[in-house]
Design a protein around this motif. Sequence first.
Motif, PDB file in Angstrom:
ATOM      1  N   ARG A 224     -53.579 104.599 -59.719  1.00 15.04           N
ATOM      2  CA  ARG A 224     -53.649 105.966 -59.933  1.00 15.04           C
ATOM      3  C   ARG A 224     -52.433 106.644 -60.661  1.00 15.04           C
ATOM      4  O   ARG A 224     -51.843 107.842 -60.020  1.00 15.04           O
ATOM      5  N   HIS A 225     -51.915 105.949 -61.696  1.00 15.62           N
ATOM      6  CA  HIS A 225     -50.778 106.429 -62.313  1.00 15.62           C
ATOM      7  C   HIS A 225     -49.668 106.657 -61.308  1.00 15.62           C
ATOM      8  O   HIS A 225     -48.674 107.287 -61.861  1.00 15.62           O
ATOM      9  N   GLN A 226     -49.558 105.904 -60.207  1.00 19.18           N
ATOM     10  CA  GLN A 226     -48.447 105.838 -59.358  1.00 19.18           C
ATOM     11  C   GLN A 226     -47.664 104.649 -59.487  1.00 19.18           C
ATOM     12  O   GLN A 226     -48.557 103.556 -59.430  1.00 19.18           O
ATOM     13  N   LYS A 227     -46.448 104.275 -59.374  1.00 21.71           N
ATOM     14  CA  LYS A 227     -45.875 103.061 -59.751  1.00 21.71           C
ATOM     15  C   LYS A 227     -46.019 102.485 -58.240  1.00 21.71           C
ATOM     16  O   LYS A 227     -45.827 102.980 -57.289  1.00 21.71           O
ATOM     17  N   VAL A 228     -46.057 101.080 -58.406  1.00 21.61           N
ATOM     18  CA  VAL A 228     -46.337 100.229 -57.393  1.00 21.61           C
ATOM     19  C   VAL A 228     -45.371  98.959 -57.351  1.00 21.61           C
ATOM     20  O   VAL A 228     -44.556  98.731 -56.427  1.00 21.61           O
ATOM     21  N   VAL A 229     -44.999  98.452 -58.523  1.00 20.65           N
ATOM     22  CA  VAL A 229     -43.946  97.378 -58.533  1.00 20.65           C
ATOM     23  C   VAL A 229     -43.058  97.801 -59.753  1.00 20.65           C
ATOM     24  O   VAL A 229     -43.310  98.080 -60.885  1.00 20.65           O
ATOM     25  N   GLU A 230     -41.504  97.776 -59.455  1.00 26.46           N
ATOM     26  CA  GLU A 230     -40.806  97.924 -60.486  1.00 26.46           C
ATOM     27  C   GLU A 230     -39.499  97.017 -60.367  1.00 26.46           C
ATOM     28  O   GLU A 230     -39.332  96.506 -59.478  1.00 26.46           O
ATOM     29  N   GLU A 231     -38.992  96.865 -61.788  1.00 28.44           N
ATOM     30  CA  GLU A 231     -37.833  95.674 -61.766  1.00 28.44           C
ATOM     31  C   GLU A 231     -36.961  96.239 -62.690  1.00 28.44           C
ATOM     32  O   GLU A 231     -37.097  97.128 -63.688  1.00 28.44           O
ATOM     33  N   ALA A 232     -35.845  95.500 -62.777  1.00 26.52           N
ATOM     34  CA  ALA A 232     -34.545  95.809 -63.630  1.00 26.52           C
ATOM     35  C   ALA A 232     -33.893  94.458 -63.868  1.00 26.52           C
ATOM     36  O   ALA A 232     -33.617  93.677 -62.919  1.00 26.52           O
ATOM     37  N   PRO A 233     -33.609  94.248 -65.317  1.00 24.48           N
ATOM     38  CA  PRO A 233     -34.025  95.103 -66.690  1.00 24.48           C
ATOM     39  C   PRO A 233     -35.366  94.893 -66.833  1.00 24.48           C
ATOM     40  O   PRO A 233     -36.141  93.774 -66.536  1.00 24.48           O
ATOM     41  N   ALA A 234     -35.987  95.648 -67.783  1.00 22.95           N
ATOM     42  CA  ALA A 234     -37.463  95.587 -68.062  1.00 22.95           C
ATOM     43  C   ALA A 234     -37.419  94.285 -69.185  1.00 22.95           C
ATOM     44  O   ALA A 234     -36.562  93.939 -70.033  1.00 22.95           O
ATOM     45  N   PRO A 235     -38.359  93.411 -68.613  1.00 24.38           N
ATOM     46  CA  PRO A 235     -38.237  92.020 -69.294  1.00 24.38           C
ATOM     47  C   PRO A 235     -38.955  91.928 -70.642  1.00 24.38           C
ATOM     48  O   PRO A 235     -39.948  92.880 -70.795  1.00 24.38           O
ATOM     49  N   GLY A 236     -38.760  91.087 -71.494  1.00 22.46           N
ATOM     50  CA  GLY A 236     -39.220  91.205 -72.614  1.00 22.46           C
ATOM     51  C   GLY A 236     -38.995  92.018 -73.888  1.00 22.46           C
ATOM     52  O   GLY A 236     -39.616  91.908 -74.715  1.00 22.46           O
ATOM     53  N   LEU A 237     -38.046  92.838 -73.490  1.00 23.94           N
ATOM     54  CA  LEU A 237     -37.462  93.642 -74.986  1.00 23.94           C
ATOM     55  C   LEU A 237     -36.695  92.945 -75.764  1.00 23.94           C
ATOM     56  O   LEU A 237     -35.776  92.356 -75.213  1.00 23.94           O
ATOM     57  N   SER A 238     -36.957  92.876 -77.051  1.00 17.77           N
ATOM     58  CA  SER A 238     -36.070  92.658 -77.801  1.00 17.77           C
ATOM     59  C   SER A 238     -34.548  93.203 -77.836  1.00 17.77           C
ATOM     60  O   SER A 238     -34.564  94.680 -77.465  1.00 17.77           O
ATOM     61  N   GLU A 239     -33.498  92.762 -78.298  1.00 17.76           N
ATOM     62  CA  GLU A 239     -32.264  93.546 -78.164  1.00 17.76           C
ATOM     63  C   GLU A 239     -32.062  94.791 -79.068  1.00 17.76           C
ATOM     64  O   GLU A 239     -31.620  95.683 -78.735  1.00 17.76           O
ATOM     65  N   ALA A 240     -32.893  94.932 -80.273  1.00 20.12           N
ATOM     66  CA  ALA A 240     -33.067  95.890 -81.206  1.00 20.12           C
ATOM     67  C   ALA A 240     -33.818  96.975 -80.440  1.00 20.12           C
ATOM     68  O   ALA A 240     -33.449  97.993 -80.212  1.00 20.12           O
ATOM     69  N   THR A 241     -34.827  96.710 -79.585  1.00 21.30           N
ATOM     70  CA  THR A 241     -35.510  97.693 -78.869  1.00 21.30           C
ATOM     71  C   THR A 241     -34.778  98.266 -77.889  1.00 21.30           C
ATOM     72  O   THR A 241     -34.813  99.339 -77.497  1.00 21.30           O
ATOM     73  N   ARG A 242     -34.133  97.356 -77.192  1.00 18.72           N
ATOM     74  CA  ARG A 242     -33.311  97.656 -75.952  1.00 18.72           C
ATOM     75  C   ARG A 242     -32.060  98.709 -76.417  1.00 18.72           C
ATOM     76  O   ARG A 242     -31.932  99.802 -75.736  1.00 18.72           O
ATOM     77  N   THR A 243     -31.509  98.430 -77.629  1.00 18.99           N
ATOM     78  CA  THR A 243     -30.485  99.451 -78.006  1.00 18.99           C
ATOM     79  C   THR A 243     -30.708 100.564 -78.643  1.00 18.99           C
ATOM     80  O   THR A 243     -30.450 101.563 -78.022  1.00 18.99           O
ATOM     81  N   ALA A 244     -32.335 100.577 -79.345  1.00 19.02           N
ATOM     82  CA  ALA A 244     -32.777 101.780 -79.514  1.00 19.02           C
ATOM     83  C   ALA A 244     -33.219 102.612 -78.432  1.00 19.02           C
ATOM     84  O   ALA A 244     -33.041 103.895 -78.573  1.00 19.02           O
ATOM     85  N   ILE A 245     -33.605 102.104 -77.512  1.00 20.58           N
ATOM     86  CA  ILE A 245     -34.501 102.828 -76.326  1.00 20.58           C
ATOM     87  C   ILE A 245     -33.284 103.585 -75.409  1.00 20.58           C
ATOM     88  O   ILE A 245     -33.396 104.459 -74.868  1.00 20.58           O
ATOM     89  N   HIS A 246     -31.980 102.761 -75.291  1.00 20.98           N
ATOM     90  CA  HIS A 246     -30.742 103.141 -74.726  1.00 20.98           C
ATOM     91  C   HIS A 246     -30.359 104.376 -75.394  1.00 20.98           C
ATOM     92  O   HIS A 246     -30.066 105.369 -75.116  1.00 20.98           O
TER      93      HIS A 246
END
Length: 665
Positions: A224-246
Amino acid sequence: MITRLLVANRGEIARRVFRTCRRLGIETVAVHSDADAALAFVREADSAIRLPGNTPAETYLQADLIIRAARGAGCDAIHPGYGFLSENADFARGAAEAGLTWVGPTPESIERMGSKIESKKLMEAAGVPVLGNLTPETATAADLPLLVKASAGGGGRGMRVVTRLEELAGEVRRASAEAESAFGDGTVFVEPYVRRGRHVEVQVVGDGTDAVVFGTRDCSLQRRHQKVVEEAPAPGLSEATRTAIHAAARAAATSVGYVGAGTVEFLYDSAKESFWFLEMNTRLQVEHPVTEAVYGVDLVELQIAVAEGRGLPEVPAPRGHAVEVRLYAEDPAAEYAPQTGTLLDFDIEHDVQFDGFGSATSGVRLDSGFESGDEVGTFYDAMLAKVVAWAPTREQAARVLARRLETASIHGLVTNRDQLVFSLRDADFLAGDLATSFYDDHPGLLQQQQPDDLVAFVGAVALAEHRRLTATVQTRIPAGFRNVVAHPQVTRFEVDGEEVAVAWLGGREGYRLAGQDDDRAVTVVEASPELVVLDRGGATTRHRVRILGDAVLVDSPFRGATLRVVPRFVDPATQVAEGSLLAPMPGTVITVSAAVGDVVAEGQPILVMEAMKMQHTVAAPYAGTVTELSASAGQQVQAGVVLAVVEPAGAAAEATDAADRGEST
């Protein structure tokens, strides 16, 4: 320096802030509704102030009342927690005007980021990628699917997915009504819906001129668009994506002069390695413990430090992986219907000394607003607890967390515990194949796990021992004794809505399960009202038991169950007619869309109820005619009350034909 702090929130949220305040030597003050007076957070505060009433509108949403309470208690600061007034600019402004330190962002930042419509314009100007804006008038079939969202809030309230253009206007009305009820603002907007997108967010801490980033979180597993499972760090992000999103998150925070802890949320398309700004939560997030565990920091302490003017912290290197689950009192197999009642037993094994703040070893953390014996009502969110596991690797954290949940003693209410265990062990989840559509794509994860086939037998044995030990007559007769030895006793239980009958034999030779093959028989090694030990093929298992009235609570090494004793004779007054639509939970009837005499189709909405801040549609179970309708808009109803009766199509004609033939139906 802050010396006495009031937390303008309840339950798990308040307990979380109190924990840090105790460590820092800050005195704490709680506020509470009448419904919450017996909960643990009230007892744990150094002092507590009653807010007369029960509903959020009467209590936790009364900004002026809370500010007066803070001043009357001699507080010098207010922490808003998360939810309720935590993103209310007028509340923040009022606290400052009253001379109180506000542990959160400035009112101006809250206002600028509080409207999802305006914040997207602001982010676009700051160079942060955003999804295209649409309106109900400009959207076309080519834009489908669409997402209708509340501008003023989150948590899945006021949000609808639209796959057919002709449904858009109706979904906009329903989303607006839900948003008005939840946030006091019915403004909604429309944007493209990315079905296989991921929900990736970034934790930031700002001081008004700059901001630092504490990595990413993935919150894609949602219902229902409410979070159930959360984790850190977000898995599977490339280093370029991680740098850009930061960088995008830092730009978002600095563009509004952000102060304190906040979260910038993005929609991430892994196929395209693209991301877009969703919203900024100008508060601490429910899922903040996974960031604390990975970075070894206390985000509440950092909030307080910034509020006291001590500037930005150094960001340590991340370590390991953390996974958090939200344990809800709800039934995933029944469209997540919230559950109310008494938590007969609530015991989740966790590591008391583990809080994630710099610990060098793995551990499990429990943040809960409820304890055994507490009443779960309809006024507030259905979340019972957050359970967090940290380990050196993602797979290890998921394994530890799944086992702790599986062996927890949770009785009295249906919960989403099984869904969480199944999710943490799912092959796609472990492979990092995540999306906000995860549960739509994995419907099998919604079902409740069936108890071990011996759980009912264990319950019957413990119940027999309990009755033997509490008997006042014929106390020397063994439990289950019969003159006709071969005829078994039968004990009936209700388990998760289903009736289970177990046949067993008792007497001087002990307890036996009826109808067994002697070569593979289950032997009762030890029996008491508190413990039943079974031997099955040479392997013994210990089953802990508690008997509370008509409830028999059984916990096995694999999966326990709450067994309700079915009475031998049923009260006729409790029987309802075929086709009766019962209230699935206590709540308020919001709208009624049918009338007596209406011909309805299978699945057609009859009425809408609201409970625990969510709306729930009660629909026709089959095609037929509405013959009774006792519910009306605004009516408060209890669970199990008959709201309407739908007579199946053709039933009246069959009854007439039977009467003509002189038959009974």
